[in-house]
Design an enzyme around this catalytic site. Structure first.
Site, PDB file in Angstrom:
ATOM      1  CD  GLU A 112      -2.423   0.838   2.500  1.00  0.00           C
ATOM      2  OE1 GLU A 112      -3.692   2.304   2.492  1.00  0.00           O
ATOM      3  OE2 GLU A 112      -3.432  -0.394   2.427  1.00  0.00           O
ATOM      4  CG  ASP A 114      -2.218   4.688   2.874  1.00  0.00           C
ATOM      5  OD1 ASP A 114      -2.363   3.429   2.325  1.00  0.00           O
ATOM      6  OD2 ASP A 114      -1.757   3.952   4.122  1.00  0.00           O
ATOM      7  CD  GLU A 116      -4.746   6.773   5.349  1.00  0.00           C
ATOM      8  OE1 GLU A 116      -5.859   6.710   5.234  1.00  0.00           O
ATOM      9  OE2 GLU A 116      -4.006   6.747   6.428  1.00  0.00           O
TER      10      GLU A 116
END
Length: 285
Positions: A112, A114, A116
């Site tokens: 993953e 990310d 955010e």
């Protein structure tokens, strides 16, 4: 998505900054892609709304009933992905808007990458949370505040992923580079599993804003974030394949990390009391 524990989130400082608008010229021309051709909803039903000529804009909404999200129909192994996003305005405390890549999480050993965006009370800056997972292991967080208000206009958020590095950019300014040091005995780098592009808007007021101390004000709902002008470059001869920092990129990266970084896992000796992750030594920590 990478989530800091409440204990870690409570360590992060609450920083008051003055938002300064900086205009960065982009060398990338962004086409108005058709969301319905490339993406599909993941949750939220009618809270995922595609609109505009040619289905070129998408809105995600969060209310008391649910958040919402979408993902790419295809998986990608390396590439450059750009997305223009306008974040939830006003009191966005408790909300999390995301733009990230992920492989199949059902395996328990997913990869993953990310972005955010952790909301805050009116007048306080968003926290930009970045993380990298490899084979189900994460804990590689860096967090930043911004030099502009990300709710007033669209800004371009970029994940560039090639076999040598992962680069996070905002309006073509690099904010983080995570390198592949496998040849030097550090195997932590996502490089085998293809990943889909994901985005979402959801409620995380148990941890997202000031360690969960500030909750979502549902009287301000519904909350909405907007996406447009995505660019997905996986071309064989694409510049992303060998992209790295040039002198100007290194200068911009140092500027961001000096002035706007608020958390770096490579300096968190309280969290990693025995040993920092091995790549931290390569990063000069």
């Amino acid at each position: 998505m990478g989530i800091l524990s409440n204990n870690l989130a409570n360590k992060l400082p609450v920083i008051h900054v003055v938002m300064v608008a900086v205009v960065m010229l982009s060398s990338i021309v962004y086409g108005a892609g058709n969301f319905l051709e490339v993406f599909e909803p993941t949750f939220g039903g009618s809270r995922v709304r595609v609109f505009g000529p040619g289905n070129t804009q998408l809105a995600l909404t969060l209310d008391r009933g649910s958040g919402s999200g979408f993902r790419s129909k295809r998986e990608y192994l390396f590439g450059r992905i750009d997305m223009q996003i306008k974040l939830v305005p006003g009191n966005s405390a408790g909300t999390v808007t995301t733009f990230y890549l992920s492989s199949d999480q059902s395996t328990g050993r997913h990869d993953e990458i990310d972005f955010e965006f952790l909301g805050n009370v009116s007048g306080q800056p968003y926290t930009i949370h970045t993380n990298v997972f490899s084979q189900g292991q994460g804990n590689r967080e860096q967090q930043f505040h911004l030099w502009f208000d990300p709710t007033l206009n669209f800004h371009t958020y970029t994940i560039l992923w090639n076999p040598q590095l992962i680069m996070f950019k905002i309006d073509q300014t690099p904010i983080r580079v995570f390198r592949n040091y496998e040849n030097e005995g550090i195997p932590f780098f996502p490089k085998v599993q293809p990943q889909r592009i994901y985005a979402s808007l959801w409620n995380a007021d148990d941890w997202a804003t000031q360690g969960g101390r500030v909750k979502t004000d549902w009287s301000k709902a519904p909350f909405s974030a907007y996406y447009r002008n995505f660019n997905i470059d996986t071309s064989i001869n694409g510049a992303w394949r060998t992209h790295d920092l040039d002198a100007n990129g290194r200068m911009r990266l140092r500027w961001v990390q000096k002035n706007y970084m608020i958390y770096n896992y490579c300096t968190d000796w309280n969290r990693f009391s025995q040993n920092l992750p091995p790549e931290c030594k390569k990063y000069g920590v």
